[in-house]
Design a protein around this motif. Structure first.
Motif, PDB file in Angstrom:
ATOM      1  N   ILE B  74       9.872  -5.601   3.436  1.00  5.46           N
ATOM      2  CA  ILE B  74       8.966  -5.759   2.515  1.00  5.46           C
ATOM      3  C   ILE B  74       8.769  -4.485   1.819  1.00  5.46           C
ATOM      4  N   GLY B  75       8.335  -3.602   2.694  1.00  7.57           N
ATOM      5  CA  GLY B  75       8.358  -1.977   2.580  1.00  7.57           C
ATOM      6  C   GLY B  75       9.404  -1.459   1.079  1.00  7.57           C
ATOM      7  N   HIS B  76      10.614  -1.756   1.618  1.00  9.31           N
ATOM      8  CA  HIS B  76      11.781  -1.541   0.640  1.00  9.31           C
ATOM      9  C   HIS B  76      11.596  -2.200  -0.624  1.00  9.31           C
ATOM     10  N   ALA B  77      11.348  -3.619  -0.607  1.00  8.26           N
ATOM     11  CA  ALA B  77      11.101  -4.575  -1.666  1.00  8.26           C
ATOM     12  C   ALA B  77      10.034  -4.178  -2.769  1.00  8.26           C
ATOM     13  N   ILE B  78       8.876  -3.565  -1.867  1.00  3.66           N
ATOM     14  CA  ILE B  78       7.546  -3.342  -2.924  1.00  3.66           C
ATOM     15  C   ILE B  78       8.213  -2.117  -3.504  1.00  3.66           C
ATOM     16  N   SER B  79       8.806  -1.028  -2.789  1.00  2.00           N
ATOM     17  CA  SER B  79       9.113   0.544  -3.321  1.00  2.00           C
ATOM     18  C   SER B  79      10.085   0.257  -4.677  1.00  2.00           C
ATOM     19  N   LEU B  80      11.108  -0.886  -4.360  1.00  4.34           N
ATOM     20  CA  LEU B  80      11.927  -1.288  -5.687  1.00  4.34           C
ATOM     21  C   LEU B  80      11.080  -1.538  -6.747  1.00  4.34           C
ATOM     22  N   GLU B  81      10.060  -2.386  -6.344  1.00  2.95           N
ATOM     23  CA  GLU B  81       9.232  -3.024  -7.630  1.00  2.95           C
ATOM     24  C   GLU B  81       8.463  -2.026  -8.171  1.00  2.95           C
ATOM     25  N   ALA B 107       3.212   8.707  -0.977  1.00  2.00           N
ATOM     26  CA  ALA B 107       1.922   9.238  -0.436  1.00  2.00           C
ATOM     27  C   ALA B 107       0.831   8.195   0.131  1.00  2.00           C
ATOM     28  N   GLU B 108       0.854   7.478  -0.768  1.00  2.00           N
ATOM     29  CA  GLU B 108      -0.489   6.426  -0.308  1.00  2.00           C
ATOM     30  C   GLU B 108      -0.095   5.379   0.909  1.00  2.00           C
ATOM     31  N   HIS B 109       1.314   5.118   0.983  1.00  2.00           N
ATOM     32  CA  HIS B 109       1.754   4.489   1.956  1.00  2.00           C
ATOM     33  C   HIS B 109       2.866   5.022   3.057  1.00  2.00           C
ATOM     34  N   HIS B 110       2.308   6.419   3.425  1.00  2.00           N
ATOM     35  CA  HIS B 110       3.053   7.104   4.052  1.00  2.00           C
ATOM     36  C   HIS B 110       3.464   6.576   5.679  1.00  2.00           C
ATOM     37  N   THR B 111       2.401   5.968   6.092  1.00  2.00           N
ATOM     38  CA  THR B 111       2.647   5.370   7.593  1.00  2.00           C
ATOM     39  C   THR B 111       3.597   4.358   7.480  1.00  2.00           C
ATOM     40  N   THR B 112       3.493   3.378   6.635  1.00  2.00           N
ATOM     41  CA  THR B 112       4.740   2.534   6.160  1.00  2.00           C
ATOM     42  C   THR B 112       6.012   2.855   6.082  1.00  2.00           C
ATOM     43  N   ALA B 113       6.038   3.836   5.160  1.00  2.00           N
ATOM     44  CA  ALA B 113       7.202   4.623   4.780  1.00  2.00           C
ATOM     45  C   ALA B 113       7.825   5.398   5.737  1.00  2.00           C
ATOM     46  N   ARG B 114       7.180   6.105   6.747  1.00  2.00           N
ATOM     47  CA  ARG B 114       7.724   6.520   7.750  1.00  2.00           C
ATOM     48  C   ARG B 114       8.390   5.681   8.760  1.00  2.00           C
TER      49      ARG B 114
END
Lengths: 203, 203
Positions: B74-81, B107-114
């Motif tokens: 989901i994290g990758h799919a949202i960042s692709l979007e 920045a906003e989603h740094h926790t998920t992104a890490r």
């Protein structure tokens, strides 16, 4: 042993750590932390990897956190050395050489660099403070080189602090995406990045 | 709850995950993995954070790895979007907007992104393959925008693949260094990075 060892034997990175048993433990700890994370690694795991008894760890290090701190302290100190050992009167050549060396270092030592960058929150406050001071010096070194170029009229940088952040981030993140045997060697990454950074700084 | 929630309630990031109990577990898992690492986190920890019984986790997810996979997918799919939802005929404006949105998102989603970036090696091979395919699409989206600018004569890029790598790396690494309440807001980071990237691409 991890793929990082393809480039430089870890004995060389940690050459100032003595005696040899303490060095062996640091190398084992860096590999273990990189593999499963700091919190999932026990001193028993580290001892097993180093081929030593769990009790032997405590002869050289007070705790697992002390091992992380030494890896982090030495890792930061060496990368600061890499940045600042570049010399010469031309700000453009100096920054290009520093970026190139710093980026390749993060490829060659990606295992150590990942531990150093991702496990900062596991350090005790006094240990973190020491590492933060080294990070401040790393930031100041890059900022100083950019300011020298601006003063010499060869860089055009509206936000020096922002550019410094981006240059450091770009180089450090090499440790995340770099894979040995990939499309580019550490030296090629260094020269690609030196070129991209000079463009970013308006040279 | 982590500092990432300052900007966007996690319910919004994971809004397509249903039922609510499954969504609550995903949010709890992301926070737990970010805090102590994937390997040091148990499904029991995740259940406790979500205020549910350990058995309840297995109603919605086959395993701890399945939770990591869903966060990663989901994290990758949202960042692709985020990257591809930017439109418009001008390649310069389009790339600047995409970089700005992608950097602020990290920045906003740094926790998920890490979690998404640092725990890839814990995925099973079929799950990793799915995530790698999303990463390929993210890379292709950025490369396409750079190529459009080169074709239009507004970018001057000797190594498109290398520049793509650097642009993505710069934005993704925001998740590592970003601290809420720091010198720059996510939006300010986005605009700084858009400017630096355009310079890097010779605009």
């Amino acid at each position: 042993m991890t793929a990082a060892d393809e480039f430089e034997p870890p004995e060389l990175t940690w050459r100032d750590v003595t005696p040899a048993a303490a060095r062996r433990m640091l190398i084992a700890a860096a590999a273990a932390f990189a593999g499963r994370g700091y919190h999932a690694t026990t001193t028993r795991d580290i001892a097993a990897r180093a081929g030593m008894s769990p009790a032997a760890v405590y002869i050289h290090y007070r705790s697992k956190e002390e091992l992380l701190f030494q890896i982090s302290r030495i890792g930061h100190a060496i990368s600061l050395e890499v940045l600042t050992s570049v010399d010469g009167p031309d700000p453009v050549a100096r920054l290009a050489a520093a970026v190139s060396a710093f980026a390749s270092w993060h490829a060659e030592h990606h295992t150590t660099a990942r531990v150093v960058q991702y496990e900062l929150s596991a350090l005790t406050p006094p240990h973190l403070a020491e590492v933060v001071e080294l990070r401040r010096q790393i930031e100041a070194a890059v900022r100083g080189m950019i300011e020298d170029g601006v003063a010499a009229g060869v860089f055009d940088v509206p936000d020096v602090r922002g550019a410094t952040l981006a240059v450091l981030s770009l180089c450090i993140d090499v440790a995340r995406w770099y894979r040995p045997g990939g499309r580019r060697t550490p030296a090629e990454i260094g020269s690609l990045y030196a070129d991209l950074v000079l463009r970013m700084l308006g040279n």
